[in-house]
Every structure is written in structure tokens, then in C-alpha cells.
Design an enzyme around this catalytic site. Sequence first.
Site, PDB file in Angstrom:
ATOM      1  CG  HIS A 104      -1.857   1.195   1.221  1.00 39.21           C
ATOM      2  ND1 HIS A 104      -3.059   1.221   0.521  1.00 39.21           N
ATOM      3  CD2 HIS A 104      -1.743   2.404   1.814  1.00 39.21           C
ATOM      4  CE1 HIS A 104      -3.643   2.395   0.713  1.00 39.21           C
ATOM      5  NE2 HIS A 104      -2.863   3.135   1.480  1.00 39.21           N
TER       6      HIS A 104
ATOM      7  CG  ASN B 222      -4.903   9.955 -13.073  1.00 41.45           C
ATOM      8  OD1 ASN B 222      -4.370  10.541 -14.013  1.00 41.45           O
ATOM      9  ND2 ASN B 222      -5.980   9.224 -13.224  1.00 41.45           N
TER      10      ASN B 222
ATOM     11  N   GLY C  22      -6.293  14.011 -10.696  1.00 36.43           N
ATOM     12  CA  GLY C  22      -7.379  13.076 -11.031  1.00 36.43           C
ATOM     13  C   GLY C  22      -7.341  11.768 -10.258  1.00 36.43           C
TER      14      GLY C  22
ATOM     15  CG  HIS D 112      -3.202   0.672  -3.433  1.00 37.17           C
ATOM     16  ND1 HIS D 112      -3.253  -0.259  -2.401  1.00 37.17           N
ATOM     17  CD2 HIS D 112      -2.271   0.209  -4.305  1.00 37.17           C
ATOM     18  CE1 HIS D 112      -2.400  -1.241  -2.650  1.00 37.17           C
ATOM     19  NE2 HIS D 112      -1.787  -0.983  -3.814  1.00 37.17           N
TER      20      HIS D 112
ATOM     21  CG  HIS E  69      -4.130   3.282  -9.581  1.00 38.10           C
ATOM     22  ND1 HIS E  69      -4.342   3.902  -8.368  1.00 38.10           N
ATOM     23  CD2 HIS E  69      -4.810   4.011 -10.506  1.00 38.10           C
ATOM     24  CE1 HIS E  69      -5.119   4.955  -8.555  1.00 38.10           C
ATOM     25  NE2 HIS E  69      -5.404   5.053  -9.843  1.00 38.10           N
TER      26      HIS E  69
HETATM   27  P1  AMP Z   1      -7.594   7.134 -10.476  1.00 33.72           P
HETATM   28  O1  AMP Z   1      -8.589   8.158 -10.926  1.00 33.72           O
HETATM   29  O2  AMP Z   1      -6.249   7.281 -11.115  1.00 33.72           O
HETATM   30  O3  AMP Z   1      -7.515   7.027  -8.961  1.00 33.72           O
HETATM   31  O4  AMP Z   1      -8.139   5.769 -11.021  1.00 33.72           O
HETATM   32  C1  AMP Z   1      -8.883   4.863 -10.291  1.00 33.72           C
HETATM   33  C2  AMP Z   1      -9.447   3.873 -11.262  1.00 33.72           C
HETATM   34  O5  AMP Z   1      -9.882   2.757 -10.536  1.00 33.72           O
HETATM   35  C3  AMP Z   1     -10.651   4.385 -12.047  1.00 33.72           C
HETATM   36  O6  AMP Z   1     -10.365   4.307 -13.448  1.00 33.72           O
HETATM   37  C4  AMP Z   1     -11.779   3.457 -11.629  1.00 33.72           C
HETATM   38  O7  AMP Z   1     -12.657   3.156 -12.679  1.00 33.72           O
HETATM   39  C5  AMP Z   1     -11.024   2.232 -11.151  1.00 33.72           C
HETATM   40  N1  AMP Z   1     -11.692   1.411 -10.161  1.00 33.72           N
HETATM   41  C6  AMP Z   1     -12.303   1.828  -9.033  1.00 33.72           C
HETATM   42  N2  AMP Z   1     -12.791   0.783  -8.329  1.00 33.72           N
HETATM   43  C7  AMP Z   1     -12.455  -0.327  -9.046  1.00 33.72           C
HETATM   44  C8  AMP Z   1     -12.667  -1.716  -8.861  1.00 33.72           C
HETATM   45  N3  AMP Z   1     -13.327  -2.205  -7.785  1.00 33.72           N
HETATM   46  N4  AMP Z   1     -12.209  -2.573  -9.790  1.00 33.72           N
HETATM   47  C9  AMP Z   1     -11.560  -2.106 -10.879  1.00 33.72           C
HETATM   48  N5  AMP Z   1     -11.305  -0.806 -11.099  1.00 33.72           N
HETATM   49  C10 AMP Z   1     -11.756   0.077 -10.209  1.00 33.72           C
HETATM   50 ZN    ZN Z   2      -4.115  -0.093  -0.544  1.00 36.70          ZN
END
Ligand code: AMP
Ligand code: ZN
Length: 119
Positions: free
Chosen positions: A46, A87, A93, A98, A100
Site C-alpha cells: 500500500h 494520476n 485526477g 493506492h 496504480h
Molecule cells: P484514479 O482516478 O487514477 O484514482 O483511477 C482509479 C481507477 O480505478 C478508475 O479508473 C476506476 O474506474 C477504477 N476502479 C475503481 N474501483 C475499481 C474496482 N473495484 N475494480 C476495478 N477498477 C476500479
Molecule cells: Zn491499498
Amino acid sequence: MENCIFCKISKGEVPAEIVYQDDEFIAFKDIKPKAPIHILVIPKKHIISINHLSQEDKELMGKMFLLTKEIAEKIKVSKKGYKLVFNVGRGGGQVIDHLHLHLLAGWESTKDRDIPGMP
Ligand code: AMP
Ligand code: ZN
């Protein structure tokens, strides 16, 4: 971390369409795709965001980029091309706190281009 949706996905507590996983990383399909192919690559550790990286994460981040390259090869988007996006913070955004990496690909309009040295 409690209440972190991506930690829960890492631990198998919340379902996801997983495309890859090992001890340190998991990659799964974004639930609301912003491109024909939209995969999220995350470390199981995390880490909140790029802003929260420390020296001890150097090796992990190197592995994350190489893994993402391998995933792109596996899903056959390497040659055509793809976007990688982090992001960072609300202004950038970021909604999920966490770290990603968004792998976005699959647009029809993208032309095949041969990039020297690409597999
Ligand atoms: P960010 O805006 O960079 O924080 O991106 C978060 C991303 O996570 C978004 O594109 C969401 O659609 C995606 N997201 C949120 N919850 C889930 C989930 N349970 N499974 C898969 N993707 C998710
Ligand atoms: Zn986490």
C-alpha cells in the site's frame, strides 16, 4: 490498509478481472474503462501515490515498469502502442489512494507503426 479497495483486491477480498498476479503485483481490468483496453497495474504494497514513494521503493518501481511492459506484450498491444498514466493527487485526477498505473490501449484509429527493437 483497511478500507483500501485495491488492497482488498490484492488480498482477494473484493473480486476483479485479474490479468496477472504474483507476490508483489496484481493487474486487473478497470471497472469503468476509459479505453477499449484499460488495465490497472498495482503493487500489493500500500503506497498512496507517486508522491509517497521512497528510496526503498526503487526496485519495486523498476519491476513494475518491466511487468507492465510484459503485460502489454501478453495482451498484444506492444506493437500498436498504448498509454501509461499515473494520476497523482486530487488535482491530477487520483481517486483511489493506492498507487496504480493505468495501461490504456486498443483504439482502432491507432496505426500500426514499426518501432525499431520492438518485439
Ligand atoms: P484514479 O482516478 O487514477 O484514482 O483511477 C482509479 C481507477 O480505478 C478508475 O479508473 C476506476 O474506474 C477504477 N476502479 C475503481 N474501483 C475499481 C474496482 N473495484 N475494480 C476495478 N477498477 C476500479
Ligand atoms: Zn491499498
